[in-house]
Design a protein around this motif. Structure first.
Motif, PDB file in Angstrom:
ATOM      1  N   LEU A   1       0.754  -1.198  -0.165  1.00  0.00           N
ATOM      2  CA  LEU A   1      -0.085  -0.228   0.018  1.00  0.00           C
ATOM      3  C   LEU A   1       0.777   1.133   0.061  1.00  0.00           C
ATOM      4  N   GLY A   2       2.076   1.197   0.451  1.00  0.00           N
ATOM      5  CA  GLY A   2       3.193   2.444   0.524  1.00  0.00           C
ATOM      6  C   GLY A   2       3.528   2.545  -0.891  1.00  0.00           C
ATOM      7  N   THR A   3       3.772   1.411  -1.544  1.00  0.00           N
ATOM      8  CA  THR A   3       4.143   1.546  -2.801  1.00  0.00           C
ATOM      9  C   THR A   3       2.910   2.206  -3.820  1.00  0.00           C
ATOM     10  N   VAL A   4       1.621   1.505  -3.550  1.00  0.00           N
ATOM     11  CA  VAL A   4       0.648   2.365  -4.234  1.00  0.00           C
ATOM     12  C   VAL A   4       0.577   3.795  -4.056  1.00  0.00           C
ATOM     13  N   ALA A   5       0.668   4.070  -2.931  1.00  0.00           N
ATOM     14  CA  ALA A   5       0.570   5.712  -2.366  1.00  0.00           C
ATOM     15  C   ALA A   5       1.705   6.367  -3.156  1.00  0.00           C
ATOM     16  N   GLY A   6       2.868   5.949  -2.915  1.00  0.00           N
ATOM     17  CA  GLY A   6       4.239   6.383  -3.993  1.00  0.00           C
ATOM     18  C   GLY A   6       3.678   6.702  -5.336  1.00  0.00           C
ATOM     19  N   PHE A   7       3.127   5.676  -5.987  1.00  0.00           N
ATOM     20  CA  PHE A   7       2.915   5.867  -7.381  1.00  0.00           C
ATOM     21  C   PHE A   7       1.770   6.720  -7.596  1.00  0.00           C
ATOM     22  N   LEU A   8       0.859   6.723  -6.756  1.00  0.00           N
ATOM     23  CA  LEU A   8      -0.277   7.691  -6.870  1.00  0.00           C
ATOM     24  C   LEU A   8       0.317   9.164  -6.732  1.00  0.00           C
ATOM     25  N   ALA A   9       1.075   9.442  -5.584  1.00  0.00           N
ATOM     26  CA  ALA A   9       1.554  10.832  -5.331  1.00  0.00           C
ATOM     27  C   ALA A   9       2.343  11.270  -6.709  1.00  0.00           C
ATOM     28  N   SER A  10       3.083  10.197  -7.161  1.00  0.00           N
ATOM     29  CA  SER A  10       3.883  10.601  -8.262  1.00  0.00           C
ATOM     30  C   SER A  10       3.070  11.040  -9.322  1.00  0.00           C
ATOM     31  N   ALA A  11       1.855  10.412  -9.580  1.00  0.00           N
ATOM     32  CA  ALA A  11       1.030  10.893 -10.653  1.00  0.00           C
ATOM     33  C   ALA A  11       0.458  12.215 -10.441  1.00  0.00           C
ATOM     34  N   ALA A  12       0.016  12.473  -9.346  1.00  0.00           N
ATOM     35  CA  ALA A  12      -0.399  13.771  -8.727  1.00  0.00           C
ATOM     36  C   ALA A  12       0.519  14.957  -8.862  1.00  0.00           C
ATOM     37  N   LEU A  13       1.663  14.497  -8.981  1.00  0.00           N
ATOM     38  CA  LEU A  13       2.659  15.609  -9.086  1.00  0.00           C
ATOM     39  C   LEU A  13       2.903  16.042 -10.492  1.00  0.00           C
ATOM     40  N   VAL A  14       3.022  14.946 -11.463  1.00  0.00           N
ATOM     41  CA  VAL A  14       3.304  14.869 -12.652  1.00  0.00           C
ATOM     42  C   VAL A  14       2.108  15.722 -13.473  1.00  0.00           C
ATOM     43  N   VAL A  15       0.968  15.496 -13.129  1.00  0.00           N
ATOM     44  CA  VAL A  15      -0.290  15.629 -13.659  1.00  0.00           C
ATOM     45  C   VAL A  15      -0.667  17.268 -13.483  1.00  0.00           C
ATOM     46  N   GLY A  16       0.195  17.580 -12.512  1.00  0.00           N
ATOM     47  CA  GLY A  16       0.110  19.287 -12.039  1.00  0.00           C
ATOM     48  C   GLY A  16       0.924  20.065 -12.597  1.00  0.00           C
ATOM     49  N   VAL A  17       1.997  19.606 -13.549  1.00  0.00           N
ATOM     50  CA  VAL A  17       2.957  20.435 -14.074  1.00  0.00           C
ATOM     51  C   VAL A  17       2.489  20.641 -15.643  1.00  0.00           C
ATOM     52  N   LEU A  18       3.074  21.650 -16.333  1.00  0.00           N
ATOM     53  CA  LEU A  18       2.756  22.107 -17.480  1.00  0.00           C
ATOM     54  C   LEU A  18       4.346  21.881 -18.252  1.00  0.00           C
ATOM     55  N   LEU A  19       4.468  21.134 -18.999  1.00  0.00           N
ATOM     56  CA  LEU A  19       5.859  20.461 -19.618  1.00  0.00           C
ATOM     57  C   LEU A  19       5.851  21.167 -20.917  1.00  0.00           C
ATOM     58  N   PRO A  20       7.134  21.550 -21.224  1.00  0.00           N
ATOM     59  CA  PRO A  20       7.589  22.253 -22.464  1.00  0.00           C
ATOM     60  C   PRO A  20       7.088  21.413 -23.711  1.00  0.00           C
ATOM     61  N   LYS A  21       6.467  22.035 -24.643  1.00  0.00           N
ATOM     62  CA  LYS A  21       6.194  21.133 -26.022  1.00  0.00           C
ATOM     63  C   LYS A  21       7.625  20.563 -26.628  1.00  0.00           C
ATOM     64  N   PRO A  22       7.458  19.270 -26.850  1.00  0.00           N
ATOM     65  CA  PRO A  22       8.798  18.705 -27.529  1.00  0.00           C
ATOM     66  C   PRO A  22       8.697  19.198 -29.155  1.00  0.00           C
ATOM     67  N   VAL A  23      10.185  19.141 -29.448  1.00  0.00           N
ATOM     68  CA  VAL A  23      10.329  19.503 -30.766  1.00  0.00           C
ATOM     69  C   VAL A  23       9.816  18.353 -31.592  1.00  0.00           C
ATOM     70  N   THR A  24       9.004  18.499 -32.571  1.00  0.00           N
ATOM     71  CA  THR A  24       8.443  17.531 -33.546  1.00  0.00           C
ATOM     72  C   THR A  24       9.468  17.345 -34.811  1.00  0.00           C
ATOM     73  N   PRO A  25       9.506  16.386 -35.575  1.00  0.00           N
ATOM     74  CA  PRO A  25      10.107  16.387 -36.722  1.00  0.00           C
ATOM     75  C   PRO A  25       9.183  17.063 -37.731  1.00  0.00           C
ATOM     76  N   SER A  26      10.047  17.427 -38.784  1.00  0.00           N
ATOM     77  CA  SER A  26       9.312  18.147 -39.930  1.00  0.00           C
ATOM     78  C   SER A  26       8.143  17.235 -40.499  1.00  0.00           C
ATOM     79  N   ALA A  27       8.621  16.161 -40.519  1.00  0.00           N
ATOM     80  CA  ALA A  27       7.494  14.890 -40.915  1.00  0.00           C
ATOM     81  C   ALA A  27       7.390  13.765 -40.138  1.00  0.00           C
TER      82      ALA A  27
END
Length: 446
Positions: free
Chosen positions: A169-195
């Motif tokens: 359950l500690g493992t579950v809590a760790g992964f859920l907390a990780s997901a909550a932290l990631v979902v709250g950030v605005l990531l830079p848009k990656p560079v996409t190939p021309s095609a």
């Protein structure tokens, strides 16, 4: 070095990484106890197979994820991987068959193979400055080392008041907390190939691997991965044999030996950001790999010694030296990949590194265990030391001492404003600029 945490996005990503690592550490302890409950005296073989399954998942899944990572929202991919890991960890306490453990471990590690390379590819975009990114790599190295010390201690403290099933359950809590932290950030848009990438699924999945084999310094990194795997396998697999059997010391001293390895790694990780401001990655990574051979020689002397109180502190110093040398190779790896791969190919390159490095561990882990058990520790030291020496020398040969000369060339098929043309000059047929030679979708000519 902590100044890099002033960046809010990186601070949340780093916290997500640390929390997920602690959760994974708790699961590792709980999984060992679960295997003993299910298999009894055969628990070791169950864990050994589970470790092999983990490495197979890493080697097979990471390139497949790299093939589609440029077409998926990176934040959603990382959050989905965290939620998958949480669901799998939630099911682990209810298994009662060995095959169920194997299936769940494969699913859990497949999700990790999606999360980790994506995370590694995001950080250079969040921290584009060379100094900040170098500090972030050292922070990541420290996180791994501290987790290896903190998680077992935390698990031991928790097990004094709860049963091991609650650790999941500690493992579950760790992964859920990780997901909550990631979902709250605005990531830079990656560079996409021309095609969009074209070709078969196999071609897309091996794009990062082909980049490695086409770039001299990344070819050298393949050899460096094997050298580090030889040393870390010796420490991870045979620490308990050295402490309990060879030196006849107590079980608590196994933790001290592993702690010495982590301490050596952390000291170097703390020092490297300033060192790398003055010297190149090559000047740090290659000596680190060659140092491993000297440490194996010292370990051979400790192994061959018949007795003496000096052997215990000598082993601790040897393990610390292993940690320091491995950190010299591992910490700058992200810098090397970022410099060698264009932004639109980073996800594939980091996925390839993740796959290749774990493929090396898949080779050296069983070699360290089986050879040590069948032929003795000295045979394992000689074999793995020979692998480290050969790999280090090969890396020196593959990595040219001089930086590649910038090659001037034209692009005629990229649209105006393409990120790759930021320093290009307009010419009648397209755009002209120069940079070190790249082998990617934008530079198909040798």
């Amino acid at each position: 070095m902590l100044s890099v945490l002033r960046n809010r996005t990186y601070r949340r990503l780093f916290a997500a990484q640390v929390i997920a690592l602690v959760g994974t550490g708790l699961a590792t302890v709980a999984l060992g106890l679960l295997a003993y409950d299910i298999a009894g005296a055969n628990a070791g073989s169950v864990l050994g197979t589970a470790l092999a399954i983990k490495m197979v998942a890493y080697v097979a899944i990471a390139p497949a994820i790299g093939a589609v990572a440029d077409r998926l929202p990176r934040r959603a991919l990382m959050v989905g991987a965290d939620l998958t890991r949480a669901c799998v960890a939630l099911m682990l306490p209810f298994v009662d068959q060995v095959w169920q453990v194997y299936v769940l471990i494969f699913l859990l590690q497949s999700a990790s193979a999606a999360f980790t390379p994506t995370f590694q590819a995001v950080v250079p975009d969040v921290l584009p400055g060379e100094r900040d990114y170098t500090q972030a790599l050292s922070m990541s190295r420290l996180a791994y080392d501290l987790e290896s010390l903190f998680s077992p201690a935390l698990a031991a403290a928790l097990l004094s008041v709860i049963t091991y099933n609650w650790l999941f359950l500690g493992t579950v809590a760790g992964f859920l907390a990780s997901a909550a932290l990631v979902v709250g950030v605005l990531l830079p848009k990656p560079v996409t190939p021309s095609a969009p990438r074209t070709g078969s699924a196999y071609t897309k999945a091996t794009a990062g691997s082909r980049l490695f084999f086409a770039t001299p310094q990344l070819r050298a990194l393949l050899a460096l991965n094997l050298a580090v795997a030889a040393a870390s396998a010796m420490v991870t697999v045979n620490s308990v044999v050295y402490v309990r059997d060879h030196l006849a010391r107590g079980a608590a001293d196994v933790s001290l030996a592993l702690g010495a390895y982590g301490a050596g790694s952390m000291i170097v990780a703390l020092l490297l950001p300033r060192v790398l401001e003055r010297v190149s990655d090559r000047a740090v990574m290659l000596p680190g790999a060659l140092l491993l051979t000297l440490v194996f020689a010292a370990l051979g002397a400790v192994t061959a010694a018949g007795g003496g109180a000096w052997r215990w502190p000598a082993l601790l110093l040897t393990w610390a030296a292993f940690g320091a040398a491995c950190s010299m190779v591992l910490t700058p790896t992200g810098r090397l990949i970022r410099r060698s791969a264009p932004p639109e190919e980073r996800a594939s390159a980091f996925a390839a590194q993740f796959s290749f490095s774990h493929g090396c561990w898949l080779l050296t882990y069983p070699l360290a265990g089986w050879l040590g058990a069948a032929a003795g520790l000295q045979a394992a030291v000689i074999a793995l030391g020979a692998i480290a020496l050969a790999s280090g020398l090969l890396a020196v040969r593959l990595w040219p001492a001089r930086q590649p000369v910038a090659a001037e060339h034209e692009h005629t098929d990229l649209h105006d404003g393409h990120p790759h043309l930021s320093d290009a000059v307009r010419v009648p047929d397209g755009w002209r600029h120069s940079h070190t030679r790249l082998t990617d979708a934008l530079h198909t000519h040798p």
